[in-house]
Design a protein around this motif. Structure first.
Motif, PDB file in Angstrom:
ATOM      1  N   ASN A 110      -3.433   4.630   7.523  1.00  0.00           N
ATOM      2  CA  ASN A 110      -2.885   3.857   8.637  1.00  0.00           C
ATOM      3  C   ASN A 110      -3.866   2.786   9.080  1.00  0.00           C
ATOM      4  N   ALA A 139      -9.729  -3.340   3.902  1.00  0.00           N
ATOM      5  CA  ALA A 139      -8.436  -4.033   3.869  1.00  0.00           C
ATOM      6  C   ALA A 139      -8.532  -5.400   4.528  1.00  0.00           C
ATOM      7  N   ALA A 192       1.525   5.339   4.991  1.00  0.00           N
ATOM      8  CA  ALA A 192       0.411   5.600   5.913  1.00  0.00           C
ATOM      9  C   ALA A 192       0.564   6.983   6.535  1.00  0.00           C
ATOM     10  N   LYS A 207      -3.258  -6.163   8.802  1.00  0.00           N
ATOM     11  CA  LYS A 207      -2.439  -6.915   9.752  1.00  0.00           C
ATOM     12  C   LYS A 207      -3.309  -7.680  10.756  1.00  0.00           C
ATOM     13  N   ILE A 246       4.216  -7.805   4.288  1.00  0.00           N
ATOM     14  CA  ILE A 246       3.745  -6.437   4.085  1.00  0.00           C
ATOM     15  C   ILE A 246       4.919  -5.505   3.816  1.00  0.00           C
ATOM     16  N   GLY A 262       0.835  -1.201   0.000  1.00  0.00           N
ATOM     17  CA  GLY A 262       0.000   0.000   0.000  1.00  0.00           C
ATOM     18  C   GLY A 262       0.861   1.239   0.000  1.00  0.00           C
ATOM     19  N   GLU A 312       6.789  -1.618   3.320  1.00  0.00           N
ATOM     20  CA  GLU A 312       6.801  -0.386   4.109  1.00  0.00           C
ATOM     21  C   GLU A 312       5.795   0.618   3.583  1.00  0.00           C
ATOM     22  N   GLY A 313       5.469   0.531   2.312  1.00  0.00           N
ATOM     23  CA  GLY A 313       4.547   1.478   1.709  1.00  0.00           C
ATOM     24  C   GLY A 313       5.266   2.717   1.231  1.00  0.00           C
ATOM     25  N   ASN A 333      -3.691  -0.297   6.826  1.00  0.00           N
ATOM     26  CA  ASN A 333      -2.603  -1.206   7.194  1.00  0.00           C
ATOM     27  C   ASN A 333      -2.946  -2.023   8.435  1.00  0.00           C
ATOM     28  N   GLN A 334      -3.506  -1.358   9.442  1.00  0.00           N
ATOM     29  CA  GLN A 334      -3.830  -2.056  10.683  1.00  0.00           C
ATOM     30  C   GLN A 334      -4.921  -3.101  10.475  1.00  0.00           C
TER      31      GLN A 334
END
Length: 347
Positions: free
Chosen positions: A68, A298, A62, A75, A88, A59, A90-91, A71-72
């Protein structure tokens, strides 16, 4: 926070409790059918463990509360599955860097890829590269330029956000003669902003007593929200409602409103930040509702990727294969239903 839907679905405003694992269809009732669950909650259809699947997730950086939360959610959802390994990145908001990150995942031979591109058009080729390498792609939210670059698209409904925000405001003001509304939009160079504004304008056409008297475009940041809202307040000494496209920039907008000492209108936000939901629940300020753009998409993308990797369909659907696209519903969160949605609010 560039989020572009490939379709513009005009849905009636209301509440559809979106559980990340349920992949629910939209509902037009203003009462939630079930309580929304946090992304780390019960996995889709309480599925039993199956074959091991490695999911690559790429992605953008964030740098915004919604991103953000994306991403959370990914995960947390992956952690509920003992058969899923999540790789995943770092984006990055740099398209070349993100392309390199996706290519690294391709070279690692992950089983499935979930990609929220910083720029859908710019990353289309790497999506095609993955698909041609036999790695199915779940395209998250910002759509690729070619449907050949993904197996499934899942994302929010920007037009529906505007439509539902406008309908909610219209219902609140339908009995007020010569009502006036203003709009605090996002970045005007983004298609998603144009879709949200179009939905809002289309909804207001159903209320001939309401006129949109002003519009300002901000930048999805607290600072821009405060500055642009201050300009709106100075230019418009009286209006009845405000729609703000984004709850992050809404933090700044609320600061400007407080500094101006204004409380003579109602405000509707957008996206579903926890701060907005807390303010709605308190009921002491101008913010009365927010229209969701759920980052739980997500988590649902992880569900879809797992199903693809294991060759399964989706629980609750008769088809053997997962759908080619899923558009999430933009529910309207008010004081009456905010407790149902608070678990999905993002910081």
């Amino acid at each position: 926070m560039s989020r572009t839907s490939p379709s513009r679905r005009g849905l009636l405003f209301g509440s559809a409790a979106v559980s990340a694992g349920a992949l629910l269809t939209a509902c037009t009732s203003n009462e939630p059918k079930q309580q929304a669950q946090p992304a780390g909650g019960t996995p889709a259809a309480a599925d039993k463990p199956g074959q091991a699947v490695t999911i690559g997730f790429a992605g953008p950086q964030a740098d915004h509360g919604w991103l953000n939360a994306i991403n959370q959610n990914a995960k947390s959802r992956a952690a509920t599955y003992p058969d899923v390994t999540l790789e995943i990145t770092e984006g990055s908001n740099d398209t070349a860097a993100q392309i390199g990150q996706v290519q690294t995942l391709i070279n690692k031979k992950v089983d499935v890829l979930v990609i929220l591109p910083a720029d859908g058009k710019a990353l289309t080729q790497v999506g095609l590269q993955a698909m041609r390498a036999g790695i199915p792609v779940v395209n998250l939210d910002r759509v690729f330029a070619s449907p050949q670059a993904y197996r499934c698209w899942i994302g929010g409904d920007n037009y529906g956000m505007g439509l539902n925000a406008g309908t909610y405001i219209g219902e609140q003001l339908k009995d007020k003669p010569n009502a006036k509304v203003v709009e605090l939009a996002g970045l005007d160079n983004l298609e998603l902003t144009r879709q949200r504004s179009q939905g809002f304008d289309d909804a207001l056409k159903n209320y001939p007593n309401i006129t949109k008297v002003a519009r300002q475009a901000a930048d999805f940041t607290v600072e821009s929200g405060q500055a642009k809202m201050a300009q709106l307040l100075q230019a418009q000494p009286a209006f009845d409602a405000l729609w703000n496209h984004d709850d992050d920039q809404g933090v700044g907008a609320l600061r400007a409103i407080a500094q101006a000492g204004r409380d003579d209108f109602l405000m509707v936000g957008g996206a579903g930040a926890k701060s907005a939901m807390d303010a709605i629940k308190a009921g002491t300020g101008v913010l009365k509702a927010t229209v969701l753009y759920p980052p739980t998409m997500a988590a649902s993308a992880i569900d879809l990727a797992r199903a693809l990797g294991q060759g399964k369909g989706v629980g609750g659907l008769a088809e053997l294969e997962i759908p080619s696209s899923l558009t999430l519903y933009s529910a309207v969160v008010t004081k009456e239903n905010v407790d149902d949605y608070l678990p999905t609010g993002f910081n």
